[in-house]
Design a protein around this motif. Structure first.
Motif, short mmCIF file in Angstrom:
data_model
loop_
_atom_site.label_atom_id
_atom_site.label_comp_id
_atom_site.label_asym_id
_atom_site.label_seq_id
_atom_site.Cartn_x
_atom_site.Cartn_y
_atom_site.Cartn_z
N LEU A 81 0.83 -1.20 0.00
CA LEU A 81 0.00 0.00 0.00
C LEU A 81 0.87 1.26 0.00
CD1 LEU A 81 -2.78 1.28 0.08
CD2 LEU A 81 -2.69 1.15 2.59
N ARG A 82 1.96 1.24 0.77
CA ARG A 82 2.88 2.37 0.79
C ARG A 82 3.47 2.61 -0.61
NH1 ARG A 82 2.81 6.49 3.48
NH2 ARG A 82 2.82 7.34 1.38
N TYR A 83 3.82 1.53 -1.28
CA TYR A 83 4.35 1.64 -2.65
C TYR A 83 3.33 2.29 -3.56
CZ TYR A 83 5.79 0.27 -7.35
OH TYR A 83 6.12 0.30 -8.68
N TRP A 84 2.06 1.83 -3.48
CA TRP A 84 1.02 2.42 -4.32
C TRP A 84 0.83 3.90 -4.02
CZ3 TRP A 84 -2.42 -2.43 -3.26
CH2 TRP A 84 -2.12 -3.42 -4.20
N MET A 85 0.83 4.24 -2.74
CA MET A 85 0.67 5.65 -2.37
C MET A 85 1.82 6.50 -2.94
SD MET A 85 -0.58 5.51 1.59
CE MET A 85 -2.30 5.24 2.04
N ASP A 86 3.03 5.99 -2.80
CA ASP A 86 4.19 6.73 -3.31
C ASP A 86 4.17 6.85 -4.83
OD1 ASP A 86 5.06 7.03 -0.73
OD2 ASP A 86 6.55 5.41 -0.82
N ALA A 87 3.46 5.93 -5.48
CA ALA A 87 3.32 5.97 -6.94
C ALA A 87 2.18 6.88 -7.38
CB ALA A 87 3.11 4.56 -7.48
N GLY A 88 1.54 7.55 -6.42
CA GLY A 88 0.49 8.50 -6.75
C GLY A 88 -0.91 7.92 -6.76
N VAL A 115 3.52 -1.56 12.60
CA VAL A 115 3.49 -1.63 11.14
C VAL A 115 3.02 -0.30 10.55
CG1 VAL A 115 2.35 -2.72 9.17
CG2 VAL A 115 3.21 -4.13 11.04
N LEU A 116 2.02 0.32 11.17
CA LEU A 116 1.56 1.62 10.69
C LEU A 116 2.69 2.65 10.73
CD1 LEU A 116 -1.98 1.99 12.32
CD2 LEU A 116 -1.43 1.26 10.00
N LEU A 121 1.55 4.85 7.57
CA LEU A 121 0.13 4.73 7.26
C LEU A 121 -0.72 5.14 8.46
CD1 LEU A 121 0.18 1.22 5.52
CD2 LEU A 121 0.31 3.46 4.42
N SER A 122 -1.97 5.45 8.21
CA SER A 122 -2.93 5.67 9.29
C SER A 122 -3.80 4.43 9.44
CB SER A 122 -3.80 6.89 8.98
OG SER A 122 -4.65 6.62 7.86
N ALA A 123 -4.45 4.32 10.59
CA ALA A 123 -5.30 3.15 10.83
C ALA A 123 -6.42 3.06 9.80
CB ALA A 123 -5.88 3.20 12.24
N GLY A 124 -6.89 4.20 9.32
CA GLY A 124 -7.96 4.19 8.33
C GLY A 124 -7.56 3.65 6.98
N ASP A 125 -6.26 3.47 6.77
CA ASP A 125 -5.78 2.88 5.52
C ASP A 125 -5.90 1.36 5.51
OD1 ASP A 125 -4.96 5.37 4.43
OD2 ASP A 125 -3.07 5.26 5.54
#
Length: 265
Positions: A81-88, A115-116, A121-125
């Motif tokens: 998910l972090r990768y996707w976020m960083d990819a826009g 992990v968050l 990340l936030s818990a809502g992610d």
């Protein structure tokens, strides 16, 4: 049978030691075609990979390895998910399956917090999925771990809703955010009037309890159309796409995140 089980235990130990499992991702879409979540699904190699996931979870429980397996899955899913976020890619949460035994581990909540922090990340992610059987087991054990997850901001959904035995009596007491209608609800929909009536009733009940509804196992345009007219808010199934390898999932998110409509893959 004992020999087979022993061999499977040894194989699972090897998989965990080598980290030779992986995740695939199945999109969850709104009626407008927006991808709002990706469900992370565990995959294993060789013989274990051909077994029902419940069997593998049972093996991990027998080995006392559920916390280790769960930690590995959540870390990989959140890293993705972090990768996707960083990819826009924005507006997408990750959904991770768990079970009562894992949630009852003393270190579970602290692990989730770490992990968050690790991946920013936030818990809502993150949405935690567990079956209603597991949710009821937690309720009967006196655990308040679901309440603690909700208090921290995590979404919690009941997976395979409708396959247990106490759905309606427990639904109002469980502090979940979402129910995922099991694909068995869709048998006969929309041709069968009785099946349609049950689906409409469950969706209306969920709305009255301020719960989101996701329909699993959607396989036809007719089913999707009926579910949308009945008030179902999100969809998942082979009509759109099966679970995807990470590269395919990334490509789909980039190309189908918004505006594509509910059309087959």
């Amino acid at each position: 049978m004992a020999h087979r089980k022993n061999a499977d235990h040894n194989e699972l130990r090897r998989v965990l030691r080598n980290g030779s499992y992986w995740l695939e991702y199945q999109p969850i879409l709104t009626a407008d075609g927006d991808t709002i979540a990706m469900e992370a699904l565990l995959r294993l190699p060789d013989f274990l990979g051909a077994q029902p996931i419940g069997y593998v979870i049972g093996l991990a429980g027998e080995l006392g390895a559920l916390p280790e397996l769960g930690k590995g899955v959540i870390r990989r899913a959140c890293a993705q998910l972090r990768y996707w976020m960083d990819a826009g890619i924005s507006g997408v949460r990750i959904c991770v399956n768990t079970c009562a035994k894992e949630l009852l581990d003393d270190g579970y909540l602290a692990q989730m917090e770490r992990v968050l922090v690790e991946f920013g990340l936030s818990a809502g992610d993150v949405e935690i999925e567990l079956t209603e059987r597991d949710a009821i087991e937690l309720e009967r054990s006196g655990s308040n771990v679901i309440e603690q997850l909700r208090a921290r901001g995590f979404m919690v959904s009941l997976d395979d809703f409708g396959t247990g035995y106490s759905s309606l009596s427990y639904l109002r007491a469980l502090p979940v955010t979402t129910i995922k209608l099991d694909k068995s609800f869709l048998r006969g929909v929309p041709a069968n009037g009785d099946a349609n009536a049950v689906v409409r009733m469950v969706i209306q009940l969920a709305h009255d309890l301020r719960l989101n509804v996701i329909a699993e196992g959607v396989e036809s345009v007719e089913q999707a159309s009926f579910l949308g007219s009945a008030g179902c808010g999100a969809f998942q199934g082979f009509l759109y796409t099966p679970a995807l390898a990470v590269d395919e999932a990334t490509a789909r998110l980039r190309g189908h995140q918004s505006g594509s409509g509910l059309t087959p893959a």
